[in-house]
Write a protein that holds these residues in place. Structure first.
Motif, PDB file in Angstrom:
ATOM      1  N   GLN A  92       0.822  -1.205   0.000  1.00 13.15           N
ATOM      2  CA  GLN A  92       0.000   0.000   0.000  1.00 13.15           C
ATOM      3  C   GLN A  92       0.858   1.260   0.000  1.00 13.15           C
ATOM      4  O   GLN A  92       0.387   2.333  -0.350  1.00 13.15           O
ATOM      5  CB  GLN A  92      -0.917   0.006   1.227  1.00 13.15           C
ATOM      6  CG  GLN A  92      -1.948  -1.104   1.243  1.00 13.15           C
ATOM      7  CD  GLN A  92      -2.867  -1.031   0.028  1.00 13.15           C
ATOM      8  OE1 GLN A  92      -3.504  -0.010  -0.219  1.00 13.15           O
ATOM      9  NE2 GLN A  92      -2.949  -2.115  -0.718  1.00 13.15           N
ATOM     10  N   ARG A  93       2.098   1.077   0.404  1.00 12.73           N
ATOM     11  CA  ARG A  93       2.996   2.221   0.472  1.00 12.73           C
ATOM     12  C   ARG A  93       4.421   1.782   0.183  1.00 12.73           C
ATOM     13  O   ARG A  93       4.882   0.763   0.688  1.00 12.73           O
ATOM     14  CB  ARG A  93       2.914   2.867   1.855  1.00 12.73           C
ATOM     15  CG  ARG A  93       3.747   4.132   2.016  1.00 12.73           C
ATOM     16  CD  ARG A  93       3.641   4.661   3.449  1.00 12.73           C
ATOM     17  NE  ARG A  93       4.417   5.879   3.646  1.00 12.73           N
ATOM     18  CZ  ARG A  93       4.671   6.436   4.822  1.00 12.73           C
ATOM     19  NH1 ARG A  93       4.174   5.875   5.928  1.00 12.73           N
ATOM     20  NH2 ARG A  93       5.386   7.541   4.927  1.00 12.73           N
ATOM     21  N   VAL A  94       5.112   2.551  -0.647  1.00 13.06           N
ATOM     22  CA  VAL A  94       6.542   2.363  -0.879  1.00 13.06           C
ATOM     23  C   VAL A  94       7.211   3.652  -0.431  1.00 13.06           C
ATOM     24  O   VAL A  94       6.892   4.742  -0.907  1.00 13.06           O
ATOM     25  CB  VAL A  94       6.855   2.077  -2.357  1.00 13.06           C
ATOM     26  CG1 VAL A  94       8.368   2.054  -2.583  1.00 13.06           C
ATOM     27  CG2 VAL A  94       6.239   0.745  -2.784  1.00 13.06           C
ATOM     28  N   ARG A  95       8.139   3.505   0.505  1.00 13.66           N
ATOM     29  CA  ARG A  95       8.739   4.649   1.191  1.00 13.66           C
ATOM     30  C   ARG A  95      10.233   4.713   0.911  1.00 13.66           C
ATOM     31  O   ARG A  95      10.949   3.714   1.065  1.00 13.66           O
ATOM     32  CB  ARG A  95       8.475   4.505   2.681  1.00 13.66           C
ATOM     33  CG  ARG A  95       8.917   5.645   3.568  1.00 13.66           C
ATOM     34  CD  ARG A  95       8.644   5.269   5.018  1.00 13.66           C
ATOM     35  NE  ARG A  95       9.024   6.296   5.968  1.00 13.66           N
ATOM     36  CZ  ARG A  95       9.399   6.034   7.207  1.00 13.66           C
ATOM     37  NH1 ARG A  95       9.426   4.776   7.642  1.00 13.66           N
ATOM     38  NH2 ARG A  95       9.722   7.018   8.030  1.00 13.66           N
ATOM     39  N   LEU A  96      10.711   5.883   0.511  1.00 11.33           N
ATOM     40  CA  LEU A  96      12.128   6.093   0.243  1.00 11.33           C
ATOM     41  C   LEU A  96      12.693   7.073   1.267  1.00 11.33           C
ATOM     42  O   LEU A  96      12.182   8.189   1.421  1.00 11.33           O
ATOM     43  CB  LEU A  96      12.327   6.653  -1.165  1.00 11.33           C
ATOM     44  CG  LEU A  96      12.444   5.655  -2.326  1.00 11.33           C
ATOM     45  CD1 LEU A  96      11.192   4.814  -2.439  1.00 11.33           C
ATOM     46  CD2 LEU A  96      12.708   6.386  -3.636  1.00 11.33           C
ATOM     47  N   LEU A  97      13.742   6.654   1.970  1.00 13.06           N
ATOM     48  CA  LEU A  97      14.375   7.491   2.984  1.00 13.06           C
ATOM     49  C   LEU A  97      15.747   7.947   2.498  1.00 13.06           C
ATOM     50  O   LEU A  97      16.569   7.126   2.093  1.00 13.06           O
ATOM     51  CB  LEU A  97      14.529   6.709   4.293  1.00 13.06           C
ATOM     52  CG  LEU A  97      13.255   6.128   4.923  1.00 13.06           C
ATOM     53  CD1 LEU A  97      13.594   5.373   6.197  1.00 13.06           C
ATOM     54  CD2 LEU A  97      12.235   7.231   5.195  1.00 13.06           C
ATOM     55  N   HIS A  98      15.972   9.222   2.534  1.00 13.61           N
ATOM     56  CA  HIS A  98      17.285   9.734   2.125  1.00 13.61           C
ATOM     57  C   HIS A  98      17.858  10.625   3.216  1.00 13.61           C
ATOM     58  O   HIS A  98      17.131  11.198   4.035  1.00 13.61           O
ATOM     59  CB  HIS A  98      17.187  10.501   0.805  1.00 13.61           C
ATOM     60  CG  HIS A  98      16.414  11.784   0.880  1.00 13.61           C
ATOM     61  ND1 HIS A  98      16.988  12.992   1.221  1.00 13.61           N
ATOM     62  CD2 HIS A  98      15.096  12.048   0.655  1.00 13.61           C
ATOM     63  CE1 HIS A  98      16.070  13.929   1.191  1.00 13.61           C
ATOM     64  NE2 HIS A  98      14.908  13.400   0.855  1.00 13.61           N
ATOM     65  N   GLY A  99      19.185  10.734   3.224  1.00 15.66           N
ATOM     66  CA  GLY A  99      19.858  11.600   4.171  1.00 15.66           C
ATOM     67  C   GLY A  99      19.976  13.004   3.613  1.00 15.66           C
ATOM     68  O   GLY A  99      19.269  13.381   2.684  1.00 15.66           O
ATOM     69  N   TYR A 107       3.394   6.626  -2.742  1.00 17.74           N
ATOM     70  CA  TYR A 107       4.830   6.573  -3.019  1.00 17.74           C
ATOM     71  C   TYR A 107       5.461   7.798  -2.363  1.00 17.74           C
ATOM     72  O   TYR A 107       5.219   8.925  -2.772  1.00 17.74           O
ATOM     73  CB  TYR A 107       5.083   6.557  -4.524  1.00 17.74           C
ATOM     74  CG  TYR A 107       6.540   6.417  -4.910  1.00 17.74           C
ATOM     75  CD1 TYR A 107       7.208   5.206  -4.728  1.00 17.74           C
ATOM     76  CD2 TYR A 107       7.250   7.478  -5.466  1.00 17.74           C
ATOM     77  CE1 TYR A 107       8.538   5.068  -5.099  1.00 17.74           C
ATOM     78  CE2 TYR A 107       8.582   7.343  -5.841  1.00 17.74           C
ATOM     79  CZ  TYR A 107       9.218   6.135  -5.644  1.00 17.74           C
ATOM     80  OH  TYR A 107      10.536   5.999  -6.010  1.00 17.74           O
ATOM     81  N   ASP A 108       6.244   7.574  -1.311  1.00 16.24           N
ATOM     82  CA  ASP A 108       6.809   8.658  -0.500  1.00 16.24           C
ATOM     83  C   ASP A 108       8.319   8.779  -0.667  1.00 16.24           C
ATOM     84  O   ASP A 108       9.032   7.772  -0.719  1.00 16.24           O
ATOM     85  CB  ASP A 108       6.535   8.414   0.989  1.00 16.24           C
ATOM     86  CG  ASP A 108       5.131   8.822   1.379  1.00 16.24           C
ATOM     87  OD1 ASP A 108       4.528   9.614   0.642  1.00 16.24           O
ATOM     88  OD2 ASP A 108       4.637   8.337   2.402  1.00 16.24           O
ATOM     89  N   VAL A 109       8.803   9.991  -0.714  1.00 22.94           N
ATOM     90  CA  VAL A 109      10.238  10.277  -0.656  1.00 22.94           C
ATOM     91  C   VAL A 109      10.428  11.272   0.471  1.00 22.94           C
ATOM     92  O   VAL A 109       9.864  12.371   0.439  1.00 22.94           O
ATOM     93  CB  VAL A 109      10.758  10.878  -1.971  1.00 22.94           C
ATOM     94  CG1 VAL A 109      12.251  11.185  -1.846  1.00 22.94           C
ATOM     95  CG2 VAL A 109      10.511   9.926  -3.136  1.00 22.94           C
ATOM     96  N   GLU A 110      11.188  10.897   1.493  1.00 21.07           N
ATOM     97  CA  GLU A 110      11.351  11.790   2.646  1.00 21.07           C
ATOM     98  C   GLU A 110      12.768  11.710   3.218  1.00 21.07           C
ATOM     99  O   GLU A 110      13.453  10.697   3.090  1.00 21.07           O
ATOM    100  CB  GLU A 110      10.340  11.446   3.736  1.00 21.07           C
ATOM    101  CG  GLU A 110      10.425  10.023   4.257  1.00 21.07           C
ATOM    102  CD  GLU A 110       9.331   9.708   5.272  1.00 21.07           C
ATOM    103  OE1 GLU A 110       9.553   9.976   6.464  1.00 21.07           O
ATOM    104  OE2 GLU A 110       8.281   9.201   4.849  1.00 21.07           O
ATOM    105  N   GLN A 111      13.177  12.791   3.829  1.00 23.30           N
ATOM    106  CA  GLN A 111      14.496  12.854   4.452  1.00 23.30           C
ATOM    107  C   GLN A 111      14.396  12.439   5.910  1.00 23.30           C
ATOM    108  O   GLN A 111      13.469  12.840   6.617  1.00 23.30           O
ATOM    109  CB  GLN A 111      15.070  14.263   4.356  1.00 23.30           C
ATOM    110  CG  GLN A 111      16.466  14.405   4.946  1.00 23.30           C
ATOM    111  CD  GLN A 111      17.031  15.800   4.743  1.00 23.30           C
ATOM    112  OE1 GLN A 111      16.566  16.548   3.893  1.00 23.30           O
ATOM    113  NE2 GLN A 111      18.041  16.150   5.535  1.00 23.30           N
ATOM    114  N   VAL A 112      15.347  11.614   6.366  1.00 21.09           N
ATOM    115  CA  VAL A 112      15.353  11.188   7.765  1.00 21.09           C
ATOM    116  C   VAL A 112      16.225  12.149   8.570  1.00 21.09           C
ATOM    117  O   VAL A 112      17.223  12.677   8.076  1.00 21.09           O
ATOM    118  CB  VAL A 112      15.885   9.746   7.919  1.00 21.09           C
ATOM    119  CG1 VAL A 112      14.912   8.755   7.325  1.00 21.09           C
ATOM    120  CG2 VAL A 112      17.256   9.597   7.274  1.00 21.09           C
TER     121      VAL A 112
END
Length: 380
Positions: free
Chosen positions: A151-158, A192-197
């Motif tokens: 249901q969700r694909v999450r991308l974590l970037h620095g 579809y998420d792209v977020e910074q940690v």
């Protein structure tokens, strides 16, 4: 120092990048197929400076390649394929992470090296799959996961600023925008998420406990192979075709998700729609001769007359047909009717027979009148 080489030599050099986790297929490259091709997407997207086009010439520095796979993400014809990891390996790892998840909890997370270095705890807690750069992600992989129940694909970037792979964020955004359009066009509820940690104070833990991408059964390690030059012209007078498997996988995943497109038109980087101005067309059919995927093909209709047929579902908008058309009669657009994509429809452009014909004796036939004229002049 970078060495400037011709396209043909450079494609041979590109094959040496296989040692860094890439597979190269020169016969698929638009620039190898025709010298007037304008495609330079791999060089524009390269995160390490290993690829560049300068004054229309390909510059290669394989020592800079890190095998991130960004060039493979943006290459419209799959002339470059990622092998670090391969698509099948990455999809297998993602499906493994998806096992046991149901409904709203079905989420797969990916993280780049920098995110893992800056926030190892958060990445490990999310079960993030590690990538050199998130620019390795592409639409067919994500849509396949949605078709599998995610249901969700999450991308974590620095922190991207100052990262050696900083240039990759443009490709990450490109894929994100395409995914948003696909989700809207098919009326999906997936995210579809792209977020910074946020960076953690104590990042000494590294990436312990993060899922590792492993080879799938039957897959062998990639080995360097001799340079492969483009294949010879086929019996129908065209160069060999190859439809990127990623395009097939994406359309298959959309079909598996069911339903009909919710919008009339789709404007993305993935497919192209060709229009030909028949008032300008010379019927040379060079567009079909050089098309990398066979989205443009010659056909023969009733009475032996024919033209070219366009299949948008196999058009990757490489722009080669538009670049090489001697009459400037072709326009390639990224706007494609969704019913054409979903229904696999084709469009035909009937063409009159050209004033000249091709064949092995083409040069001789064109020169014969001039030879005859000289013979007549010398006979007096």
């Amino acid at each position: 120092m970078d060495e400037v080489v011709t396209v043909d030599v450079a494609m041979g050099r590109l094959e040496r990048l296989e040692g860094f986790g890439l597979a190269v297929h020169p016969e698929r490259c638009a620039r190898v197929r025709h010298r007037h091709a304008s495609c330079a997407q791999c060089a524009v997207a390269c995160t390490s400076g290993a690829l560049a086009f300068r004054d229309g010439v390909l510059v290669v520095n394989e020592a800079l390649c890190v095998g991130c796979g960004t060039c493979a993400t943006v290459c419209p014809t799959c002339a470059i394929e990622a092998r670090h990891p391969a698509d099948a390996q990455l999809l297998a790892a993602a499906r493994h992470a998806l096992d046991g998840m149901v409904d709203e909890s079905a989420m797969v997370t990916f993280a780049c090296h920098r995110a893992i270095a800056e926030a190892p705890g958060a990445c490990a807690a999310a079960g993030a799959i590690e990538l050199v750069c998130l620019s390795r992600m592409e639409e067919s992989l994500v849509m396949s996961l949605f078709a599998d129940g995610a249901q969700r694909v999450r991308l974590l970037h620095g922190e991207c600023a100052g990262c050696p792979r900083e240039n990759g964020f443009a490709s990450i955004e490109l894929v994100r925008q395409t995914m948003e359009k696909l989700i809207e066009a098919w009326g999906l509820t997936c995210v579809y998420d792209v977020e910074q940690v946020a960076a953690e104070q104590d990042s000494a833990a590294g990436c312990a406990g993060l899922p590792q991408v492993v080879a799938v059964d039957g897959e062998q390690p990639l080995r360097a192979r001799p340079a492969v030059r483009p294949a010879h012209v086929q019996a129908d007078g065209t160069l060999p075709h190859f439809v990127p498997l990623r395009r097939h996988a994406l359309l298959d995943a959309l079909a598996d998700l069911g339903g009909k497109p919710a919008t009339v038109e789709l404007d993305t980087r993935l497919w192209g729609h060709i229009t030909i101005d028949m008032g300008k067309c010379r019927s040379c059919k060079m567009c079909a001769v050089f098309c990398p995927t066979g989205a443009l093909q010659k056909y023969v209709g009733e009475g032996g007359h024919g033209g070219v047929e366009h299949y948008p579902a196999e058009c990757v908008h490489c722009g080669l047909c538009q670049d090489i058309c001697p009459a400037g009669a072709i326009v390639s657009s990224t706007c494609v009717p969704t019913d054409v994509l979903a229904g696999g429809k084709t469009e035909r452009y009937p063409m009159p027979d050209p004033a000249w014909t091709t064949g092995p004796d083409q040069i001789l036939r064109k020169m014969t009148p001039q030879i005859h004229s000289r013979e007549v002049q010398h006979s007096y």
